[in-house]
Design an enzyme around this catalytic site. Structure first.
Site, PDB file in Angstrom:
ATOM      1  N   GLU A  44       6.173  44.506  17.526  1.00 52.92           N
ATOM      2  CA  GLU A  44       5.752  43.134  18.236  1.00 52.92           C
ATOM      3  C   GLU A  44       4.630  42.493  17.109  1.00 52.92           C
ATOM      4  O   GLU A  44       3.867  43.168  16.356  1.00 52.92           O
ATOM      5  CB  GLU A  44       5.196  43.543  19.275  1.00 52.92           C
ATOM      6  CG  GLU A  44       4.462  42.845  20.240  1.00 52.92           C
ATOM      7  CD  GLU A  44       4.005  43.206  21.418  1.00 52.92           C
ATOM      8  OE1 GLU A  44       3.649  42.273  22.480  1.00 52.92           O
ATOM      9  OE2 GLU A  44       3.380  44.224  21.530  1.00 52.92           O
ATOM     10  N   LYS A 110       8.243  37.049  25.905  1.00 56.52           N
ATOM     11  CA  LYS A 110       7.731  38.241  26.530  1.00 56.52           C
ATOM     12  C   LYS A 110       7.602  37.718  27.956  1.00 56.52           C
ATOM     13  O   LYS A 110       6.712  36.962  28.490  1.00 56.52           O
ATOM     14  CB  LYS A 110       6.586  38.733  25.912  1.00 56.52           C
ATOM     15  CG  LYS A 110       6.063  40.108  26.565  1.00 56.52           C
ATOM     16  CD  LYS A 110       4.799  40.481  25.626  1.00 56.52           C
ATOM     17  CE  LYS A 110       4.333  42.022  25.995  1.00 56.52           C
ATOM     18  NZ  LYS A 110       3.144  42.267  25.358  1.00 56.52           N
ATOM     19  N   CYS A 144       7.533  45.347  24.098  1.00 57.15           N
ATOM     20  CA  CYS A 144       6.325  46.191  24.609  1.00 57.15           C
ATOM     21  C   CYS A 144       6.275  46.525  26.189  1.00 57.15           C
ATOM     22  O   CYS A 144       7.009  47.368  26.656  1.00 57.15           O
ATOM     23  CB  CYS A 144       5.122  45.763  23.852  1.00 57.15           C
ATOM     24  SG  CYS A 144       3.658  46.807  23.609  1.00 57.15           S
TER      25      CYS A 144
END
Length: 257
Positions: A44, A110, A144
């Site tokens: 990431e 995200k 994540c």
């Protein structure tokens, strides 16, 4: 149609808010991949570390890095995957790119921004998942904190592979290890997690633990040091396991809103 995918996960420390040095680092690491590889996965925010001050970056860095990913994908005839900071329409995004060897770049923003670090105050959250067909496999890449939310990762589209790119710190690494296995088991997919190592400028430590889990949650690869982690994904394993254990057929039916 290809039956296997060769995966390379690059687990390294990152230079804080220094895209050029990080691109140089990953270029060197890619040169050391000795075997044929189909997908190269980076962590990431692989050009900056998990920064909450994207205004420190040149707004053009995102475009520069995507062009670099396209160059590397072509050079190695492999997809290159990782998330970076993108400035677009006056807003910042933690955006993952899946870049194919022909230069086509697919992106995912995200969905679950990390509120504990204030990411939700800095980066615009995404609203749509991404599924990419690549060399006979359907791949869903996520980022994540998304790992903690099983409904978002739910296999409702016959996905074969989940990929998580991360900056996941040491104090919560047991959750990372456990959830990678859980996402693999409940979705009957290969689950890949790529984390960084080292310490960032804010003092957070990252222990790696990049891993590849099969559809039963068994680890095929795992590492806690700076290295390139490799694994082979086999389509027959997915097909045979789902045929033998028809758990996905008993999924509850519901729709995300």
């Amino acid at each position: 149609m290809p039956n296997k995918l060769e995966i390379a996960l690059i687990q390294v420390p990152l230079f804080w808010e220094d895209p050029e040095r990080n691109r140089e680092l990953f270029s060197r690491k890619m040169e050391s991949i000795s075997n044929k590889t189909d997908i190269i996965v980076l962590p990431e925010m692989f050009t900056t570390g998990f920064t909450m001050a994207p205004e420190n970056l040149d707004p053009r860095e995102g475009e520069i890095t995507v062009a670099w990913m396209q160059e590397k994908a072509k050079e190695y005839n492999a997809a290159v995957v990782g998330s970076i900071v993108i400035f677009e329409g006056g807003r910042y995004f933690n955006r993952l790119f899946f870049v194919k060897p022909d230069g086509r770049a697919f992106h995912y923003d995200k969905r679950h921004t990390f509120t504990l670090a204030g990411e939700d105050k800095v980066y615009q959250a995404g609203t749509e998942k991404l599924n990419v067909d690549f060399r006979g496999f359907k791949i869903c890449p996520l980022i994540c904190y998304d790992l903690r939310f099983p409904v978002w990762a739910r296999n409702s589209s016959e996905c074969d592979v989940l990929i998580y790119v991360a900056n996941w710190p040491t104090p919560r690494i047991m959750a990372w290890d456990t959830l990678l296995k859980a996402r693999a088991i409940e979705n009957m997919v290969y689950c890949i997690g790529v984390n960084r190592i080292g310490q960032d400028k804010t003092g957070h430590d990252y222990p790696g633990h990049s891993a590849v889990c099969d559809t039963l949650g068994e680890r095929l690869a795992f590492s806690q040091v700076e290295e390139i982690v490799v694994a082979t994904l086999n389509k027959d394993h997915i097909v045979e396991t789902r045929k033998k254990l028809g758990f996905l057929e008993d999924r509850d039916a519901f729709i995300l809103k």
